[in-house]
Structure formats: structure tokens, C-alpha cells
Design a protein around this motif. Structure first.
Motif, PDB file in Angstrom:
ATOM      1  N   ARG A 124     -20.157  86.226 -23.949  1.00  0.00           N
ATOM      2  CA  ARG A 124     -20.631  85.562 -25.173  1.00  0.00           C
ATOM      3  C   ARG A 124     -21.527  84.373 -24.824  1.00  0.00           C
ATOM      4  NH1 ARG A 124     -16.609  83.473 -30.024  1.00  0.00           N
ATOM      5  NH2 ARG A 124     -18.226  83.122 -31.593  1.00  0.00           N
ATOM      6  N   THR A 125     -21.145  83.631 -23.820  1.00  0.00           N
ATOM      7  CA  THR A 125     -21.963  82.502 -23.374  1.00  0.00           C
ATOM      8  C   THR A 125     -23.326  82.978 -22.880  1.00  0.00           C
ATOM      9  OG1 THR A 125     -20.010  81.214 -22.763  1.00  0.00           O
ATOM     10  CG2 THR A 125     -22.096  80.580 -21.747  1.00  0.00           C
TER      11      THR A 125
ATOM     12  N   ALA B 186     -25.526  83.782 -25.858  1.00  0.00           N
ATOM     13  CA  ALA B 186     -26.060  82.541 -26.437  1.00  0.00           C
ATOM     14  C   ALA B 186     -27.211  82.001 -25.583  1.00  0.00           C
ATOM     15  CB  ALA B 186     -24.948  81.503 -26.560  1.00  0.00           C
TER      16      ALA B 186
ATOM     17  N   THR C  11     -31.142  81.145 -26.494  1.00  0.00           N
ATOM     18  CA  THR C  11     -31.791  79.873 -26.166  1.00  0.00           C
ATOM     19  C   THR C  11     -33.104  80.104 -25.420  1.00  0.00           C
ATOM     20  OG1 THR C  11     -29.660  78.730 -26.043  1.00  0.00           O
ATOM     21  CG2 THR C  11     -31.521  77.688 -24.944  1.00  0.00           C
TER      22      THR C  11
ATOM     23  N   ALA D  19     -23.426  84.114 -31.172  1.00  0.00           N
ATOM     24  CA  ALA D  19     -24.128  82.880 -30.785  1.00  0.00           C
ATOM     25  C   ALA D  19     -24.125  81.820 -31.871  1.00  0.00           C
ATOM     26  CB  ALA D  19     -25.566  83.210 -30.397  1.00  0.00           C
TER      27      ALA D  19
END
Length: 509
Positions: free
Chosen positions: A393-394, A397, A401, A445
Motif C-alpha cells: 500500500r505504501t 501511494a 506521488t 492512497a
């Protein structure tokens, strides 16, 4: 069908301000429309689980009195709205589409409901949904499926198919939905309506019966982008009752929608997500998507392809995180405090009552996700499944970005297919889960997204959705781009896409 049901929320607000109609008249024609076409679990659209005739008309009369005294509470004061049955409503049933909450009447309102009431919008009733928001078709409702107004043999999307179908069939000019993995945007795509998932925390979740706390988000369901902007500004903003609420005012959305409607996207940088297209996507969906991307270029935007490589893992990531959170959230439905209670014969223990109640009260899909989530959180498997999913998940995200460092917005089809026939995928969970392939990354995100109608697929003549994603707290970009696309396509079609839909007159089929 009354001309008033055909008007957008903004048009109804203008008519009320000009004294051309009354809230009672507007509310009554929508209640009449519901009575004519909504039906029940066996026939009709079946968008509503509960219709509050007396309450809606009482609120409408109060609105008319305020306008007569020159004291309207809000621009939308007097314009009726429907509310997804996962949001608590004081004095009205809230079932979440589940037998385990059948007949439960909450003692309090969700914050978004409080805001809607404070602005004077009459609440028509509560809309159908997949049980506890688990599904992509509204077939998992314990009270029977909702049907797509374009073709009543087809699904209206899920989990918020009731809200989308109510708006698409002119039963309500506005509706509230919730989006955990696409439950506002995907129904919007397959019904030809506008659906918005705001930035996570941009709209209060207090009073939203949680499926997955880190993913759920309340948002608007409407027929136009401007109507969504009006409703979003009304329900958005900081709420001290919600610990995940962002302490930042919501504004500029209506202005962005009006600016976008001029058709000028000069200077805007648009990224087409490489991973959200290709094999397995319905040809008619991809054709409408490509046409809409070309339209963005005609409107002055600079379009480029963007790769977000970890998006290919979003579905697997989501279906570890969501079940884990739902298994925890649904533990409170234990027959001890409220809701359904099934008491086995004899002298049963509390554990036996709990087991019998949950067995009778939860549907198959809810049980499936609870078991998956409990397993993912169990000792020895937490790090291997849930922990790993949070790491991915990170990475998702981070892909967002990196993408937004290159472009202002990202675009993709909203759903891989148009509305499929009722019953086609209900026994195939994996096929059902794939319907949210394009919408899930935004929830993981926390970024905002909108789905706007992009036309009809050649194969079946059913609506296709075009998704726009923006950075967190840049929700205004959604409205600028969405309104520009809507205005250009509406001009090309000679009217709103819903005007091409089969009109459900006063016959419940």
C-alpha cells in the motif's frame, strides 16, 4: 414524468430561489416518481429500502416557510436527497443492507446527514446497497438486488447501486454514497451518473457504519458535475467527531466546476495510467476512453502516458486489508447489544447465541470476507499477509506521488466493463472483485477521484465511465476536468447521456 424530476439540483435550486416552484412540489413529484418506478425486490428499480414520505414532506414544508420569510439555509435548501443505508439517520431505519440490522433505528445522525438537514434538504429515504458495502453489484443486499435503469436485467454497480440507480432513474436529484474501493465511482460508471470519492478525511466518516476504516469515504452521487460540487462543498470540512477528519476547509469546488464547463484546459497536464488498460478490458469501454482522452487534447490539455507499476498489485493488496478491517469492525454485531438476536433451543450460552445470530444475520459475501480477514490477522500470518499488504500500500501511494510530480491529474476507465447481467458474477467472487480494478488504487492512497459519463459502448449500448484522479486535497482539479469533459460531450451528444436511457414511465416492470 414531471419536468421537475428532469431538472438538475442546481436548476431546482434556481427555480426555488426565483419562486417558480416550492420544495413541497419538488419533493412530492420525486416521491410520486419513486412510487411509480421503484417497486420492490421482485420488480422495478428497487433503489430504496425505506421511503420517508411524511418526514420528507414535513422537511419540505419547513423549507418553503424559510424561503417565504427570506431565510433559506443554503443554496440547496428544499432540494430533496437520498441517503445510502450505511449512514446513520436518527428516526429512520439503517440496515446496511443486512438482516442482522433489520429494523434498527439509530439514535443519532451521521455528520453528513446532520449537515444535509442543517442545510434544509428533505431526505427522501434510504437506498439499497450490498450488505455492509461488500460487493460491486448490489446483488449482495439481504433485501434483493437493485436494477439498472438502463436495462433492468443488469446490475447498477455496487455497493452503492441504490443511490446511483435512484439518481439515474430520476427518483432523486441528489444522493449520498460511500466509496471503499469504488462503490460510488463504479455505480456511477455503469448507470451514466457522476460519482465522486473525496480525499480521505475530506468528508466526515462519523456515523458511517464502517466496513474498512482506512478506506471508507462518503461522497456525492448526482447527474452533473456541478451538482456534485455543490453537494461536496456542503458535506465536506473538518469534523471533531471523526479522528481521521482533515482540519482544512473544503472550498473552490463549485468555482472549479464552473471554470471547467467553459471548456478551457490549457496548461493542464494529464497522465494516462498505463497499467489500467489493455487485455481483458471491454473494447467498447476502451473506445470511449480513448475518445475522451483525445477530447482532453482538443480542450488544450497535454496528455502523456504514466506508468504506476505497483497498481497491478492493488487488487490483492485491497483484498487483504479490507477483509482484515471488516472482520474487526463487524465483531460488534454479536446479538448482545442491538440488532438481530437468534436464540437456539435449550439453554444456550452467549457464545451459542452469537454464533446462531451471525450465521443467520450475515450473508455469504460478508462471511467470506470475515473469514479471510480473520485468517490474515491471525497469529503466524499477520506479517505474511496483512503486514505485507500494508507495505505494498505504501508503494502504491509512492507511485501516485511520483506520478503527480509529472502531471496534474491521472485518468483511466472507471470500470473494465459495462453493467453485466444480474446473476452472472454473483457466484464468482474473483470476477466480481475485478470490477473495482481501476478504482481501488485511489482508496489505498487516499486520493480523490471522480467518474463522469463518457458515452455508450457499441456492444450493448450501456454507459461507460471516465475516471479522473487528483492529488490528496486537490479535489478541485476533479471538478475542473470532469466539468470540461461533461460540457464537451453533452454538446456533442445534444444533451445529457441519461436522456438516451430508456425512460421508466409509471409502470413497474
Amino acid at each position: 414524468m414531471s419536468d421537475l424530476t428532469r431538472k438538475t439540483a442546481a436548476e431546482l435550486a434556481d427555480a426555488l430561489a426565483a419562486g417558480e416552484t416550492t420544495s413541497v412540489e419538488i419533493t412530492q413529484v420525486h416521491l410520486d416518481r419513486i412510487a411509480a418506478v421503484d417497486g420492490d425486490a421482485t420488480a422495478g428499480v428497487h433503489a430504496f429500502l425505506h421511503v420517508d414520505v411524511e418526514g420528507a414532506l414535513e422537511q419540505a414544508r419547513a423549507s418553503d416557510e424559510r424561503r417565504a420569510a427570506g431565510r433559506p439555509l443554503h443554496l440547496l435548501d428544499g432540494v430533496p436527497i437520498a441517503v445510502k443505508d450505511v449512514l446513520t439517520t436518527q428516526g429512520l431505519p439503517t440496515t446496511c443492507g443486512s438482516r442482522i440490522l433489520e429494523g434498527w433505528v439509530p439514535p443519532y445522525d451521521a455528520t453528513v446527514v446532520t449537515k444535509v438537514k442543517a442545510a434544509g434538504l428533505p431526505i427522501l429515504g434510504k437506498t439499497n446497497m450490498d450488505e455492509f458495502a461488500m460487493g460491486s453489484s448490489t446483488e449482495h443486499s439481504a433485501y434483493g438486488p437493485t436494477r439498472n435503469p438502463w436495462d433492468q436485467t443488469r446490475i447498477p454497480g455496487g455497493s452503492g447501486g441504490g443511490s446511483a440507480a435512484a439518481v439515474a432513474s430520476y427518483e432523486a436529484p441528489l444522493a449520498l454514497g460511500t466509496d471503499t474501493g469504488g462503490s460510488i465511482r463504479q455505480p456511477g460508471a455503469v448507470t451514466g451518473t457522476v460519482g465522486v470519492k473525496p480525499t480521505y478525511g475530506g468528508v466526515s466518516r462519523y456515523g458511517l457504519v464502517a466496513l474498512a476504516n482506512s478506506l471508507d469515504q462518503v461522497g456525492p452521487v448526482t447527474r452533473t458535475v456541478l451538482d456534485s460540487a455543490l453537494l461536496h462543498e456542503l458535506i465536506g470540512g473538518h469534523d471533531p467527531l471523526d479522528s481521521t477528519s482533515v482540519d482544512q476547509p473544503v472550498g473552490g469546488l463549485v468555482d472549479a466546476a464552473r471554470q471547467g464547463a467553459t471548456g478551457d484546459l490549457a496548461g493542464l497536464k494529464v497522465g494516462v495510467i498505463k497499467e489500467l488498460a489493455g487485455d481483458g478490458w471491454q473494447p467498447g469501454v476502451m473506445a470511449r476512453f480513448q475518445e475522451t482522452v483525445e477530447l482532453l487534447t482538443e480542450l488544450g490539455a497535454a496528455v502523456t502516458e504514466i506508468s504506476c507499476p505497483t497498481f497491478v498489485h492493488s487488487l490483492a493488496t485491497y483484498y487483504l486489508i479490507l477483509p482484515a478491517e471488516c472482520s474487526s469492525n463487524l465483531a460488534k454485531f454479536d446479538a448482545m447489544r442491538y440488532g438481530l438476536r437468534v436464540v437456539p433451543d435449550g439453554d444456550p450460552s452467549a457464545e451459542a447465541v452469537m454464533k446462531a445470530t451471525r450465521d443467520a444475520g450475515f450473508g455469504d459475501e460478508v462471511k467470506r470476507r470475515i473469514m479471510i480477514g480473520t485468517y490474515a490477522l491471525s497469529s503466524g500470518y499477520y506479517d505474511a499477509y496483512y503486514g505485507q499488504a500494508q507495505k505494498v500500500r505504501t508503494l502504491i501511494a509512492r507511485d501516485f506521488t511520483a506520478a503527480f510530480e509529472q502531471v496534474d491529474v491521472l485518468v483511466s476507465p472507471t470500470s473494465p466493463t459495462t453493467a453485466f447481467p444480474i446473476g452472472e458474477k454473483v457466484d464468482d467472487p474473483l470476477a466480481m472483485y475485478l470490477q473495482d480494478l481501476a478504482t481501488i488504487p485511489a482508496n489505498l492512497a487516499g486520493v480523490p477521484g471522480i467518474s463522469v459519463p463518457a458515452g455508450l459502448a457499441e456492444e450493448d449500448g450501456l454507459p461507460v465511465g471516465f475516471q479522473v484522479l487528483a492529488p490528496a486535497l486537490a479535489d478541485d482539479r476533479l471538478y475542473r476536468v470532469g466539468a470540461a469533459v461533461e460540457a464537451a460531450l453533452t454538446s456533442r451528444w445534444g444533451g445529457h447521456l441519461l436522456e438516451k436511457a430508456p425512460v421508466l414511465e409509471g409502470v413497474v416492470r
